[in-house]
Motif scaffolding. Sequence first.
Motif, PDB file in Angstrom:
ATOM      1  N   ASP A 112      31.359  40.486  46.515  1.00 12.22           N
ATOM      2  CA  ASP A 112      30.974  41.809  46.340  1.00 12.22           C
ATOM      3  C   ASP A 112      30.538  42.415  47.685  1.00 12.22           C
ATOM      4  O   ASP A 112      29.347  41.951  47.913  1.00 12.22           O
ATOM      5  N   ASN A 130      30.063  45.463  48.570  1.00 10.49           N
ATOM      6  CA  ASN A 130      29.914  47.128  48.190  1.00 10.49           C
ATOM      7  C   ASN A 130      28.802  47.530  48.764  1.00 10.49           C
ATOM      8  O   ASN A 130      27.771  47.470  48.249  1.00 10.49           O
ATOM      9  N   ARG A 190      23.644  41.391  49.234  1.00  8.45           N
ATOM     10  CA  ARG A 190      24.999  40.621  48.588  1.00  8.45           C
ATOM     11  C   ARG A 190      25.784  39.990  49.649  1.00  8.45           C
ATOM     12  O   ARG A 190      26.182  38.652  49.100  1.00  8.45           O
ATOM     13  N   HIS A 227      36.003  44.882  46.930  1.00  8.46           N
ATOM     14  CA  HIS A 227      36.007  46.347  46.872  1.00  8.46           C
ATOM     15  C   HIS A 227      35.050  46.776  47.812  1.00  8.46           C
ATOM     16  O   HIS A 227      34.102  46.306  47.983  1.00  8.46           O
ATOM     17  N   ARG A 278      34.468  53.773  45.993  1.00 14.38           N
ATOM     18  CA  ARG A 278      35.340  54.452  45.029  1.00 14.38           C
ATOM     19  C   ARG A 278      36.087  55.236  45.684  1.00 14.38           C
ATOM     20  O   ARG A 278      36.247  56.479  45.426  1.00 14.38           O
ATOM     21  N   ARG A 301      40.327  48.425  46.407  1.00 16.13           N
ATOM     22  CA  ARG A 301      40.511  49.552  45.687  1.00 16.13           C
ATOM     23  C   ARG A 301      41.346  50.627  46.171  1.00 16.13           C
ATOM     24  O   ARG A 301      41.709  51.673  46.040  1.00 16.13           O
ATOM     25  N   ALA A 307      28.164  41.094  40.737  1.00 16.79           N
ATOM     26  CA  ALA A 307      27.888  42.645  40.805  1.00 16.79           C
ATOM     27  C   ALA A 307      28.838  43.306  40.336  1.00 16.79           C
ATOM     28  O   ALA A 307      28.665  44.470  39.873  1.00 16.79           O
ATOM     29  N   VAL A 308      30.070  42.914  40.246  1.00 14.38           N
ATOM     30  CA  VAL A 308      31.425  43.811  39.675  1.00 14.38           C
ATOM     31  C   VAL A 308      32.169  43.091  38.627  1.00 14.38           C
ATOM     32  O   VAL A 308      32.938  43.509  38.101  1.00 14.38           O
ATOM     33  N   HIS A 334      31.229  43.312  35.629  1.00 15.53           N
ATOM     34  CA  HIS A 334      31.319  44.080  34.305  1.00 15.53           C
ATOM     35  C   HIS A 334      32.425  44.951  34.604  1.00 15.53           C
ATOM     36  O   HIS A 334      32.696  45.858  33.548  1.00 15.53           O
ATOM     37  N   ARG A 335      33.409  45.015  35.484  1.00 17.24           N
ATOM     38  CA  ARG A 335      34.614  45.747  35.580  1.00 17.24           C
ATOM     39  C   ARG A 335      35.779  44.951  35.205  1.00 17.24           C
ATOM     40  O   ARG A 335      35.777  43.750  35.926  1.00 17.24           O
ATOM     41  N   GLY A 392      24.574  47.736  37.920  1.00 20.76           N
ATOM     42  CA  GLY A 392      25.299  47.710  36.543  1.00 20.76           C
ATOM     43  C   GLY A 392      25.634  46.355  35.699  1.00 20.76           C
ATOM     44  O   GLY A 392      25.329  46.335  34.595  1.00 20.76           O
TER      45      GLY A 392
HETATM   46  C1  3PG Z   1      28.055  47.680  42.270  1.00 19.49           C
HETATM   47  O1  3PG Z   1      27.768  48.215  43.514  1.00 19.49           O
HETATM   48  O2  3PG Z   1      27.407  47.935  41.402  1.00 19.49           O
HETATM   49  C2  3PG Z   1      29.494  47.055  42.151  1.00 19.49           C
HETATM   50  O3  3PG Z   1      29.967  46.829  43.186  1.00 19.49           O
HETATM   51  C3  3PG Z   1      30.179  47.973  41.259  1.00 19.49           C
HETATM   52  O4  3PG Z   1      30.778  48.872  41.845  1.00 19.49           O
HETATM   53  P1  3PG Z   1      31.359  50.267  40.987  1.00 19.49           P
HETATM   54  O5  3PG Z   1      30.222  50.709  40.157  1.00 19.49           O
HETATM   55  O6  3PG Z   1      31.934  51.423  41.899  1.00 19.49           O
HETATM   56  O7  3PG Z   1      32.394  49.606  40.173  1.00 19.49           O
END
Ligand code: 3PG
Length: 389
Positions: A23, A25, A36, A59, A62, A135, A164-165, A167-168, A371
């Motif tokens: 991750d 992100n 991270r 990813h 968004r 993405r 961290a991701v 949950h998706r 999240g």
């Molecule tokens: C985060 O930063 O919490 C994760 O990488 C998930 O990202 P997202 O909320 O855009 O799915």
Amino acid sequence: MIKYLSSENLKKFSGKTCLLRIDLNVELGMPLDSYRLEAVLPTIRLLLKNDVRVVLMSHRGRPVLKLEGQMKGVKDDWDFDRGNRELSLAPFTKLLAKKIIEPVCFIPYEKSFVLDKKKFLAEHRERVFLLENLRFYRGEETNDDRFGEFLSRWGDFYVNDAFAVSHRADASIAAITKFLPSYAGLLLEREVKNLNKVMKSSDHPFTVIVGGAKVSDKLGVVRYFWKRADDFLIGGSPANTFLEAEGMDVGDSLVDTDAVPMILPYLNAKKIHLPEDVKYRSTKILDVGPKTVKAYAEMIRRSKTIVWNGPMGWFERKGFGNGTRGIWKAILGNTKAHIVVGGGETVTSLRTLYPKRCLPGSNIFLSTGGGAMLDYLSGKKLPGIEALK
Ligand code: 3PG
């Protein structure tokens, strides 16, 4: 049982290629060199040490894919608009290379469609590769099996180190596991073990601290720990929302209006602690005040278990970091309690407010999840973790 990366399977995959989900992100404008990124390095190093080549994938942000309609094939679907270009993972290449002290080969979006991926890897001397932002591909967020299969051609086995991701239910997190032998990496393993510990902890006083932007995101944790925790210390926008629901005029402060009906059962509960004083800028509450910091710090000092997610205020703004700084000071000073801290912003605030301090003591676990940590601590099943069982 989660399948972890073990020395046995590492031996089995020696000479092969690992497709490693991480991750990376970070928001635009924020430093790329994040906690991270630092946290996935041990897994990358372990794989390389075991003679495994690594194809990294992540990813970022968004991106909005403007072409609508069904997936005709992953290739035609990315809209090369400028906003999306800014979310490219290309800038991470140099940074990763510096961290692992060896070259990293970036695979641009267009090149990712080469027919023979194994041949492509064999033609390059590098041992580490980085794919473009997942993405940008339409099948990622729809957890499309076809995209999972497309990705799987880059590796001989798959490792998820992107807690961290997790949950998706995205293709690189869930669908991919249908096509390759799949394992949890070192980071994911540490997250699960440390979060499990705090979920099972029966050491009291047990304190939950919630701040940040949205109270609705945090309510699951409040609910989950409601019976077990002794105190809930509320700051940030969740505090504004509680204060408004109690009838206080919070001016133009950030309030999560949709959450008001959901917090009604918790209003006036003894366990809920709201700021006694706050700091305003014009008509907006941007931090908790010194009396609140003192009261919260006292409760943190005597706690034996602590869960913290979300800063107390807008710590990035000069003059509004004292609330979060005070909480960190109390947290870092409590060397006995079992503590987990999560949420990208909360962890970033440690670096921002205490730039000279190295990582906190071993009783404090810094989760890479925002999240994901909240969902996990709320007792929810995470698709990325379920897929590895
Ligand atoms: C985060 O930063 O919490 C994760 O990488 C998930 O990202 P997202 O909320 O855009 O799915």
